[in-house]
Motif scaffolding. Structure first.
Motif, short mmCIF file in Angstrom:
data_model
loop_
_atom_site.label_atom_id
_atom_site.label_comp_id
_atom_site.label_asym_id
_atom_site.label_seq_id
_atom_site.Cartn_x
_atom_site.Cartn_y
_atom_site.Cartn_z
N THR A 35 0.84 -1.19 0.00
CA THR A 35 0.00 0.00 0.00
C THR A 35 0.88 1.24 0.00
OG1 THR A 35 -1.69 -1.16 1.29
CG2 THR A 35 -1.81 1.24 1.23
N PRO A 36 0.76 2.09 -1.02
CA PRO A 36 1.58 3.32 -1.06
C PRO A 36 1.26 4.22 0.13
CG PRO A 36 0.51 2.92 -3.18
CD PRO A 36 -0.12 1.98 -2.19
N LYS A 37 2.30 4.84 0.69
CA LYS A 37 2.10 5.71 1.86
C LYS A 37 1.54 7.07 1.47
CE LYS A 37 5.71 3.58 4.70
NZ LYS A 37 6.97 3.80 5.46
N HIS A 38 1.88 7.55 0.28
CA HIS A 38 1.44 8.88 -0.15
C HIS A 38 0.74 8.76 -1.50
CE1 HIS A 38 3.86 10.46 3.11
NE2 HIS A 38 4.90 9.78 2.64
N ILE A 39 -0.34 8.00 -1.53
CA ILE A 39 -0.96 7.65 -2.81
C ILE A 39 -1.55 8.86 -3.53
CG2 ILE A 39 -3.15 7.04 -1.71
CD1 ILE A 39 -3.37 4.82 -3.88
N ILE A 40 -2.14 9.80 -2.78
CA ILE A 40 -2.75 10.97 -3.42
C ILE A 40 -1.69 11.78 -4.16
CG2 ILE A 40 -3.86 13.21 -2.99
CD1 ILE A 40 -5.85 11.07 -2.76
N GLU A 41 -0.60 12.05 -3.49
CA GLU A 41 0.44 12.89 -4.08
C GLU A 41 1.15 12.20 -5.23
OE1 GLU A 41 0.00 12.25 -0.96
OE2 GLU A 41 -0.23 14.13 0.15
N TRP A 58 -19.69 6.32 -4.55
CA TRP A 58 -19.77 6.14 -6.00
C TRP A 58 -18.37 5.91 -6.56
CZ3 TRP A 58 -24.47 5.06 -6.44
CH2 TRP A 58 -25.51 5.83 -5.93
N GLU A 59 -18.02 4.66 -6.76
CA GLU A 59 -16.69 4.31 -7.30
C GLU A 59 -15.58 4.91 -6.44
OE1 GLU A 59 -16.09 2.50 -10.16
OE2 GLU A 59 -18.13 2.34 -10.93
N SER A 60 -15.75 4.85 -5.14
CA SER A 60 -14.75 5.43 -4.24
C SER A 60 -14.25 4.47 -3.16
CB SER A 60 -15.31 6.69 -3.56
OG SER A 60 -16.47 6.40 -2.80
N LEU A 61 -15.08 3.50 -2.77
CA LEU A 61 -14.67 2.61 -1.68
C LEU A 61 -13.44 1.78 -2.05
CD1 LEU A 61 -15.45 1.72 1.20
CD2 LEU A 61 -16.78 -0.13 0.18
N GLU A 62 -13.30 1.48 -3.34
CA GLU A 62 -12.14 0.69 -3.78
C GLU A 62 -10.82 1.47 -3.67
OE1 GLU A 62 -14.10 2.45 -7.50
OE2 GLU A 62 -14.73 1.44 -5.64
N HIS A 63 -10.91 2.77 -3.44
CA HIS A 63 -9.71 3.59 -3.29
C HIS A 63 -9.22 3.63 -1.84
CE1 HIS A 63 -9.75 5.55 -7.34
NE2 HIS A 63 -11.02 5.17 -7.29
N THR A 64 -9.87 2.89 -0.96
CA THR A 64 -9.52 2.93 0.46
C THR A 64 -8.77 1.65 0.87
OG1 THR A 64 -11.57 1.88 1.20
CG2 THR A 64 -11.60 4.26 0.88
N PRO A 65 -7.78 1.77 1.76
CA PRO A 65 -7.04 0.59 2.18
C PRO A 65 -7.78 -0.26 3.21
CG PRO A 65 -6.17 2.54 3.27
CD PRO A 65 -7.22 3.02 2.31
N TYR A 66 -8.75 0.34 3.91
CA TYR A 66 -9.47 -0.37 4.98
C TYR A 66 -10.98 -0.23 4.78
CZ TYR A 66 -4.84 0.46 6.96
OH TYR A 66 -3.49 0.55 7.14
N LEU A 82 -4.33 -0.13 -10.72
CA LEU A 82 -3.30 -0.14 -9.66
C LEU A 82 -2.38 1.06 -9.79
CD1 LEU A 82 -2.25 -3.90 -9.84
CD2 LEU A 82 -3.77 -2.86 -8.19
N PRO A 83 -1.94 1.66 -8.67
CA PRO A 83 -2.29 1.32 -7.28
C PRO A 83 -3.38 2.21 -6.71
CG PRO A 83 -0.44 2.81 -7.25
CD PRO A 83 -0.83 2.64 -8.72
N ARG A 84 -4.09 2.96 -7.57
CA ARG A 84 -5.15 3.83 -7.02
C ARG A 84 -6.28 3.00 -6.41
NH1 ARG A 84 -4.03 7.58 -11.84
NH2 ARG A 84 -5.30 6.12 -13.02
N HIS A 85 -6.58 1.86 -7.02
CA HIS A 85 -7.56 0.96 -6.41
C HIS A 85 -6.83 0.06 -5.42
CE1 HIS A 85 -10.78 1.26 -9.84
NE2 HIS A 85 -10.49 2.42 -9.28
N LEU A 86 -7.12 0.25 -4.16
CA LEU A 86 -6.45 -0.51 -3.10
C LEU A 86 -7.24 -1.74 -2.69
CD1 LEU A 86 -5.35 2.55 -0.93
CD2 LEU A 86 -3.96 1.24 -2.54
N ALA A 87 -8.55 -1.74 -2.95
CA ALA A 87 -9.40 -2.89 -2.66
C ALA A 87 -10.07 -3.33 -3.96
CB ALA A 87 -10.44 -2.55 -1.61
N HIS A 88 -10.24 -4.64 -4.11
CA HIS A 88 -10.80 -5.21 -5.34
C HIS A 88 -11.95 -6.15 -4.92
CE1 HIS A 88 -7.26 -3.61 -7.45
NE2 HIS A 88 -6.65 -3.94 -6.33
#
Length: 269
Positions: A18-24, A121-129, A171-177
């Motif tokens: 999991t990237p530590k600074h994924i947004i940036e 809306w197409e956002s939960l997959e962007h979360t690590p937890y 990948l890696p913006r989608h952290l959950a699949h």
């Protein structure tokens, strides 16, 4: 750099590491809003097709206060009738321009207000937890409140066909699949009841997803190339392929194998 590991307990996949600074690092400036002529076309198309979300919510909830998590520029909220109040939130560090969108870490965000619906809306997959996000969404809902989750379907036919070249892996913006069974498990573990999942005919994502997946398979990264170059000719060349993909998406919908799915559940204390 990145792999997907499948969890046999929750029946979902997760990006590792999991990237530590994924947004940036991995969200470019045009991710939320596209620039140029093609960007304007894309925004218009998205605004038209995503009206299905407004229709879904207004048919399910007649009025109320809605929390839109991962809202982007907050267009879903502005598209709803005035009988609804919408609070839009994006992660800290996102580059959305709409000043009414709250930029906070959702899990750390403190608010006493309760909501009649929470949308992802197409956002939960962007979360690590995702489990923690759903648990907090449950706490923020009024009793009988609804949760709406639209997500790429990791267990669909397209995903199996294209493998690592599937467009919606992102990948890696989608952290959950997510799989259908996996989303049901996560929702029930978070306390939700009356869970329902169905295929969605997502015109703004699905046909383009097949087109790009095909091009990815021959190592032509069309999405990045079009966005960076603004090459209208390449876009025109891809139109016939996208049209055929549109027909295929209809077939997949009838087979309940759409790459995008919608989960709706209820808090029922």
């Amino acid at each position: 750099k990145f792999s997907i590991y499948f969890c046999n307990s929750c029946r979902n996949g997760f990006t590792y590491p999991t990237p530590k600074h994924i947004i940036e690092e991995y969200y470019h400036n045009d991710y939320w809003t596209s620039s140029g002529f093609l960007g304007n076309i894309k925004d218009i198309i998205f605004d038209i097709f995503q009206r299905r979300r407004v229709s879904l919510v207004t048919k399910t909830i007649l009025k109320g206060i809605i929390l839109d998590v991962g809202s982007g520029e907050g267009k879903f909220g502005t598209a709803l009738p005035q009988t609804y109040k919408v609070v839009s939130i994006e992660p800290a560090g996102s580059k959305v321009k709409n000043k009414s969108v709250i930029k906070k870490d959702f899990l750390e965000w403190k608010i006493d207000q309760k909501f009649d619906a929470v949308t992802f809306w197409e956002s939960l997959e962007h979360t690590p937890y995702p489990q923690k996000y759903l648990e907090k969404a449950y706490r923020l809902l009024n009793n009988k409140g609804k949760i709406f989750i639209e997500f790429p379907r990791y267990n669909c036919f397209e995903s199996k066909l294209f493998g690592k070249n599937w467009f919606h892996l992102d990948l890696p913006r989608h952290l959950a699949h997510f799989t259908d069974k996996g989303v049901i498990l996560l929702l029930k573990r978070s306390g939700f009841e009356n869970v329902n999942i169905k295929s969605v005919f997502s015109c703004e994502y699905a046909p383009w997803g097949i087109t790009v997946s095909l091009l990815n398979s021959i190592n032509l990264r069309a999405t990045s190339h079009i966005k960076k170059s603004g090459n209208l000719l390449l876009f025109i060349v891809l139109v016939p392929i996208t049209f055929l993909s549109f027909i295929l998406e209809i077939v997949l919908l009838l087979m309940n194998q759409s790459p995008i799915a919608l989960a709706v559940a209820e808090k029922n204390e």
